[in-house]
Write an enzyme that holds these catalytic residues in place. Structure first.
Site, PDB file in Angstrom:
ATOM      1  N   ILE A  98      52.083  37.403  34.664  1.00 12.32           N
ATOM      2  CA  ILE A  98      51.129  38.154  35.242  1.00 12.32           C
ATOM      3  C   ILE A  98      51.444  39.549  35.851  1.00 12.32           C
ATOM      4  O   ILE A  98      52.573  39.601  36.486  1.00 12.32           O
ATOM      5  CB  ILE A  98      50.193  37.484  36.348  1.00 12.32           C
ATOM      6  CG1 ILE A  98      50.278  35.907  35.719  1.00 12.32           C
ATOM      7  CG2 ILE A  98      49.067  38.114  36.695  1.00 12.32           C
ATOM      8  CD1 ILE A  98      49.788  35.157  37.381  1.00 12.32           C
ATOM      9  N   CYS A  99      50.849  40.523  35.150  1.00 12.42           N
ATOM     10  CA  CYS A  99      51.215  41.837  35.742  1.00 12.42           C
ATOM     11  C   CYS A  99      50.286  42.075  36.746  1.00 12.42           C
ATOM     12  O   CYS A  99      49.014  42.571  36.540  1.00 12.42           O
ATOM     13  CB  CYS A  99      50.848  42.803  34.422  1.00 12.42           C
ATOM     14  SG  CYS A  99      51.049  44.580  34.887  1.00 12.42           S
TER      15      CYS A  99
END
Lengths: 161, 511
Positions: A98-99
């Site tokens: 997840i960014c």
């Protein structure tokens, strides 16, 4: 799978242990809406079920978050990834990474698992399009050796979603 | 002029923290540079009383040489008495000029091993703790008890925490030492609000302000409830009024009169921006000629409804407040000051420790007294100082809501006081003491007696104490009760009631 090879799995420090126990108790009393902690006796890895918020692109979809806590939690951020299949989202890679800045550079020890979950749900909810990040394939290929997202040099450019 | 700040905090775990039992006290003297102050010397001290009830009071005096009301003398007498009666141990320490040291057990001047601290300068840490610039490293408690505060990082409970300068969030010393990110070249960010150049200050236990803020929240809820109740009462009364008007036409005259009076009062009050009072009083109501009313002048004018409200406040405070005895919990003062400035009697509520009947009793007693002596008008003329309270307290209100750094201009002359601020900046390479002007630290904290206490009149603690001190002289002999709290309570009740009476009676508006 990338998810299982968490960062060097050192046992939790005393303070991390204590804090996680309290977080867990708090979670049980007051869980964030849309999340369900999967009961396990492993304090160092939480598996959390996420339900897409109603009225969003992800409503009626269920995903699993895996949260691994480092030895020096909360001074260090936990590693948070989606257990594949990860939701289709411009900031979520197909390997579950997840960014999201608070998981890396912007982590603060004042945050909790609960607050992370809320951030992630909000990230999902504000998405307008179901698609992978543009560099998904390249990134996933790079991570094939089981690299933790915490080792990634993230570039947080989009503050809309 | 003499200013008095009282704050009571329960001492948690007496056995665990023997030094709180053994009483810490500090004096620091400084020269006041404020022009409007005539006298030169001020005495600031933190005196911790502890008695068998495991309670500590912190009394901070800012005492000038002129002590017109003799409060300083009185205070010393109190101390002597308590000493004699062995209620407290008392001990002056740190009377060296410009030194402010806390009595901290040596054990708590170093990390308790919560973290594996890598580069902690133990000597420096010790110094900072002894100088009250960082909270002592008490061993954190797993469970919450009494007044312990939870550190939001390690989730352990401590008797006192450091505060971030930016957002006033608490943090224990050991967690604070962890905040500096060794891998980052950027200045440390506040873990709570992300402000750069994270710095903390230590102000002893929960300060007035924080408690005040917490209590304001609670208070707002209570107020809302009171307002609701009030609305009900009003509706009821209006119905009653209508019925009465139907029944007899003669009664309708008298209420109107009083009603007008009430409106006058509230309009002048509303200048203070006080919501509840204007809410509650501006509406017409029938005022029953209560027995509390004085005979001579119609100034002393309390109606039942007001008493009920006061009682409600009083009760709610009792409910909220932990079972405490010595009064003057700073926090509640704060709340009172903010919200109920003009409802006159409420500050007393927090000060009363008498279980017997709270305010209504005190007021009743006062009213009786006034009836007996009939000298209320004399007092009220003499006691102009009671009015000081209002500007001050409205200022306080601002302070609470706004940034604490937003000082009123009166204070601007107070220069930087090198006190209680510790900065963790990357550049300094360690958690060096920031010697910037941190008036924030001074604002009404129990440990605010700094090396150079120049905060003078602007200090948030001052407005109210002024009032206390000012009104104190008005307590005449006959009904002065034994205990300090009751004295205070009555004194304030007198002055406030009179102040109110003056404003309503003679048309002097609050300023």
């Amino acid at each position: 799978m990338t998810s299982s090879s968490a960062p060097s799995r050192k046992a939790l420090s005393k303070i991390a242990c204590n804090r996680l126990q309290k977080e867990l108790v708090e979670w049980q009393v007051n869980p964030p809406a849309g999340f369900k902690h999967k009961v396990s006796d492993n304090l160092q890895r939480w598996v959390i079920e996420v339900n897409g918020a109603p009225g969003t692109l992800y409503s009626n979809e269920t995903y699993q978050l895996q949260v691994d806590f480092p030895e020096h939690y909360p001074m260090e951020a936990p590693q948070v990834i989606f257990v594949p299949p990860a939701p289709l989202h411009p900031h979520i890679y197909s390997n579950g990474h997840i960014c999201l800045d608070i998981l890396y550079d912007s982590w603060s020890p004042a945050m909790t698992v609960s607050s992370i979950c809320i951030s992630i749900l909000s990230m999902l909810s504000s998405s307008t399009v179901k698609q992978r990040p543009a560099d998904n394939d390249r990134y996933v290929k790079n991570c094939r050796n089981g690299r933790s997202p915490k080792e990634t040099r993230w570039w947080f450019h989009d503050d809309k979603v | 002029m003499l200013e008095l700040e009282l704050q009571s905090t329960k001492v948690p775990k007496m056995k665990k923290f023997p030094e709180t039992r053994v009483i810490a006290s500090q004096i620091s003297r400084s020269i006041h540079s404020l022009p409007h102050r005539l006298s030169l010397s001020s005495l600031s001290s933190n005196i911790h009383f502890s008695d068998s009830k495991a309670t500590a009071n912190c009394i901070q005096f800012d005492c000038e040489l002129h002590d017109p009301c003799g409060l300083w003398k009185w205070f010393k007498k109190q101390v002597r008495r308590r000493k004699r009666e062995k209620i407290i141990e008392f001990n002056w320490m740190g009377n060296k000029l410009g030194r402010r040291r806390q009595v901290v057990d040596e054990r708590y001047t170093r990390p308790q091993g919560l973290y594996a601290h890598k580069d902690v300068d133990v000597k420096k840490l010790r110094k900072l703790i002894l100088e009250s610039k960082l909270a002592p490293c008490y061993p954190g408690d797993e469970e919450c008890s009494c007044d312990l505060e939870e550190c939001p990082i390690c989730f352990l409970y401590y008797p006192s925490l450091n505060r971030s300068r930016c957002c006033m969030k608490g943090i224990c010393t050991e967690c604070f030492l962890q905040m500096k990110n060794p891998n980052s070249t950027r200045p440390t960010q506040c873990p709570f609000c992300k402000t750069t150049n994270y710095a903390v200050e230590y102000r002893g236990g929960k300060t007035k302000e924080e408690k005040g803020n917490e209590q304001i929240e609670e208070q707002r809820v209570i107020e809302a409830k009171i307002r609701m109740r009030q609305q009900e009462l009003q509706d009821e009364e209006e119905r009653m009024q209508k019925r009465q008007e139907l029944c007899s036409s003669s009664t309708s005259v008298a209420p109107r009169e009083v009603e007008y009076n009430a409106v006058a009062v509230s309009s002048s009050r509303s200048l203070e921006g006080d919501e509840i009072v204007s809410d509650s009083c501006a509406t017409p109501m029938i005022r029953q000629p209560s027995r509390l009313r004085t005979n001579g002048d119609d100034e002393f004018d309390l109606d039942l409804e007001e008493l009920m409200v006061i009682e409600a406040i009083w009760l709610s405070i009792q409910e909220n407040g932990r079972p405490r005895n010595p009064a003057f919990d700073g926090s509640e003062q704060y709340v009172m000051e903010d919200r109920y400035v003009t409802s006159t009697l409420s500050p007393v509520a927090c000060s009363s420790s008498s279980p017997s009947g709270g305010l209504a009793c005190a007021i009743a007693a006062l009213a009786e007294r006034q009836q007996m002596s009939g000298e209320s008008s004399i007092i009220s003329h003499r006691n102009v100082s009671a009015f000081n309270m209002l500007p001050g307290s409205s200022r306080l209100y601002n302070r609470v809501d706004q940034d604490a750094e937003n000082h009123p201009p009166a204070e601007s002359s107070s220069s930087a006081s090198p006190d209680s601020r510790v900065a963790a900046t990357r550049d300094e390479g360690d958690w060096g003491v920031d010697r910037g002007g941190s008036e924030v630290a001074e604002a009404g904290t129990s440990y605010a007696s700094s090396d150079v206490t120049e905060d003078g009149s602007g200090n948030s603690s001052l407005a109210q104490p002024d009032e206390i001190a000012g009104s104190f002289q008005n307590v005449p002999g006959p009904i002065v009760p034994e205990s300090f709290e009751e004295q205070m309570m009555l004194a304030m009740a007198v002055s406030l009631a009179e102040a109110r009476a003056m404003s309503s009676g003679s048309g002097i508006s609050w300023q």
